[in-house]
Design an enzyme around this catalytic site. Structure first.
Site, mmCIF file in Angstrom:
data_model
loop_
_atom_site.group_PDB
_atom_site.id
_atom_site.type_symbol
_atom_site.label_atom_id
_atom_site.label_comp_id
_atom_site.label_asym_id
_atom_site.label_seq_id
_atom_site.Cartn_x
_atom_site.Cartn_y
_atom_site.Cartn_z
ATOM 1 N N ARG A 52 0.843 -1.209 0.000
ATOM 2 C CA ARG A 52 0.000 0.000 0.000
ATOM 3 C C ARG A 52 0.875 1.255 0.000
ATOM 4 N NH1 ARG A 52 -2.759 -0.580 4.617
ATOM 5 N NH2 ARG A 52 -1.202 0.673 5.665
ATOM 6 N N TYR A 104 -13.760 20.323 -14.792
ATOM 7 C CA TYR A 104 -14.377 19.021 -15.053
ATOM 8 C C TYR A 104 -15.434 18.772 -13.963
ATOM 9 C CZ TYR A 104 -14.838 13.949 -14.746
ATOM 10 O OH TYR A 104 -15.337 12.682 -14.645
HETATM 11 N N1 PLP Z 1 -9.455 15.908 -14.548
HETATM 12 C C1 PLP Z 1 -9.916 16.038 -15.786
HETATM 13 C C2 PLP Z 1 -9.575 17.274 -16.585
HETATM 14 C C3 PLP Z 1 -10.720 15.046 -16.348
HETATM 15 O O1 PLP Z 1 -11.198 15.201 -17.615
HETATM 16 C C4 PLP Z 1 -11.039 13.902 -15.565
HETATM 17 C C5 PLP Z 1 -11.902 12.831 -16.105
HETATM 18 O O2 PLP Z 1 -12.470 12.949 -17.172
HETATM 19 C C6 PLP Z 1 -10.545 13.809 -14.268
HETATM 20 C C7 PLP Z 1 -9.740 14.824 -13.785
HETATM 21 C C8 PLP Z 1 -10.880 12.632 -13.383
HETATM 22 O O3 PLP Z 1 -10.146 11.514 -13.748
HETATM 23 P P1 PLP Z 1 -10.591 9.998 -13.476
HETATM 24 O O4 PLP Z 1 -11.771 9.740 -14.362
HETATM 25 O O5 PLP Z 1 -9.380 9.206 -13.820
HETATM 26 O O6 PLP Z 1 -10.951 9.909 -12.028
#
Ligand code: PLP
Length: 386
Positions: A52, A104
């Protein structure tokens, strides 16, 4: 860090850890699945003890990524949101986080969920509005989050100047570098304290791993993150790291081809009468073109565009395209198309989406490695049907 001094990033990506296997001379670094490691004797752990906290395969991917981002070390997590959570999970109720209101949607969901439970305070800003950011920084924040380019509108902010303002206000700075990867943007040399990634996207590049990473700018930050990752059990699986390192080998070559196609597509879409707007920082007409040109070494392979004709046009378009697969995610070798309002950003309220500028006629594409002419022909048939 010796690779970084001697070699170009393309070389580090392609060769980090290659031919280092002491047991059998394997050229490809072996995958270590073991969860536990033998102690050398009473009170004498070896370099690894329990998976871990540490794992040789995960560490190999982490050290390659840290070098590419010019950081002191990286922690590999089980998803991109896991990486963000690793960063914000250490904060306390009085800490203030400033984040872009058009990030996002999963990022916003996580931040809001934690803020609603009182884990920290959250202030959402229009990160392209200097006055809005300055006002938020007056409230002595602990952390400024930047997403540049933003998902899905490709808004770019000046990382260096934002990091300067944030540091003056006593805040740390974390940049989501998912859309560009270190191949096209390195936020740490621009002043960021952390870079985080959804490695699910360009770094792995083959749409077969969900993963994340946080790269820290200095040793102290790295050790603190690593310790926290062990405390909360946030680290990613060794197999995912092995796959992601394999994907990383071709990152620079993939993005060079993908962004060339993206530029051709952006130009093609801009000239089409069925298209209302194209959001691609590589276009000289894009509002952030000058900043992107200065702080990025390429414009990337993500773009979004809006159709005249609203939802009816969107439906007709999506029914007609064949190569672009209607799916969430991005950064793989295959081209994808998404309708943010009903897919990636569906969890936002209508009001928040409108404020962020995400209209019902917006489509986002991730340009893959197919022939540019086939991709343009596919878009042509979609636009013809609008
Ligand atoms: N950051 C951005 C800009 C993203 O587009 C995404 C997912 O689409 C993430 C973070 C989150 O990533 P994950 O889906 O691997 O958790």
């Amino acid at each position: 860090m010796t690779d970084r001094k001697r070699h170009r990033p393309e070389t580090i990506a392609a060769s980090h850890g290659v031919a280092t296997d002491a047991a059998f001379g394997a050229v490809v670094p072996p995958l270590y699945l073991s969860t536990t490691y033998q102690f050398e004797g009473y009170d004498k752990p070896g370099p690894y003890d329990y998976g871990r906290g540490n794992n040789p395969t995960r560490d190999q991917f982490a050290s390659a990524l840290a070098q590419l981002e010019e950081g002191a070390g990286a922690v590999i997590t089980s998803s991109g949101l896991g990486a963000l959570d690793l960063l914000v999970g250490r904060l306390t109720p009085s800490d203030l986080v400033i984040a872009p209101h058009d990030a996002y949607a999963g990022t916003l969901r996580l931040l809001q969920a934690r803020a609603n439970r009182g884990h920290f305070r959250l202030c959402l800003v229009d990160q392209s509005d200097d006055a809005d950011v300055h006002q938020a920084l007056d409230d002595t924040p602990a952390l400024l989050l930047i997403e540049s380019p933003s998902n899905p509108l490709m808004r770019v902010v000046d990382i260096e100047s934002r990091a300067g303002w944030a540091h003056q206000a006593g805040a740390e700075v974390a940049v989501d570098n998912t859309f560009l990867s270190p191949a096209l943007q390195q936020p740490i040399p621009l002043g960021a304290d952390y870079v985080f990634h959804s490695t699910t996207k360009y770094l792995n590049g083959h749409s077969d791993v969900i993963g994340g990473a946080v790269v820290a700018s200095d040793r102290q930050r790295f050790e603190s993150l690593k310790q926290w990752a062990n405390i909360v059990g946030a680290t990613g699986s060794p197999f995912d790291s092995w796959l992601a390192l394999r994907g990383l080998r071709t990152l620079y070559a993939r993005l060079a081809v993908q962004q060339k196609s993206a530029m051709a597509i952006a130009v093609y879409l801009s000239d089409h009468p069925a298209v209302k707007a194209v959001h691609y920082p590589g276009l000289p007409t894009h509002a952030s073109h000058a900043i992107a040109n200065r702080q990025q070494s390429g414009f990337g392979a993500m773009l979004s565009f809006e159709l005249h004709g609203g939802l009816a046009a969107v439906r007709n378009f999506l029914r007609s395209v064949e190569i672009f697969t209607l799916a969430e995610s991005l950064g793989g070798v295959e081209s994808l198309i998404a309708h943010p309002a009903t897919m990636t950003h569906v969890d936002m309220t209508d009001e928040a989406r409108t404020l962020a500028g995400i209209s019902d006629s917006l489509l986002r594409i991730s340009v893959g490695l197919e022939a540019t002419s086939d991709l343009i022909a596919d878009l042509y048939s979609g636009l013809d049907a609008c």
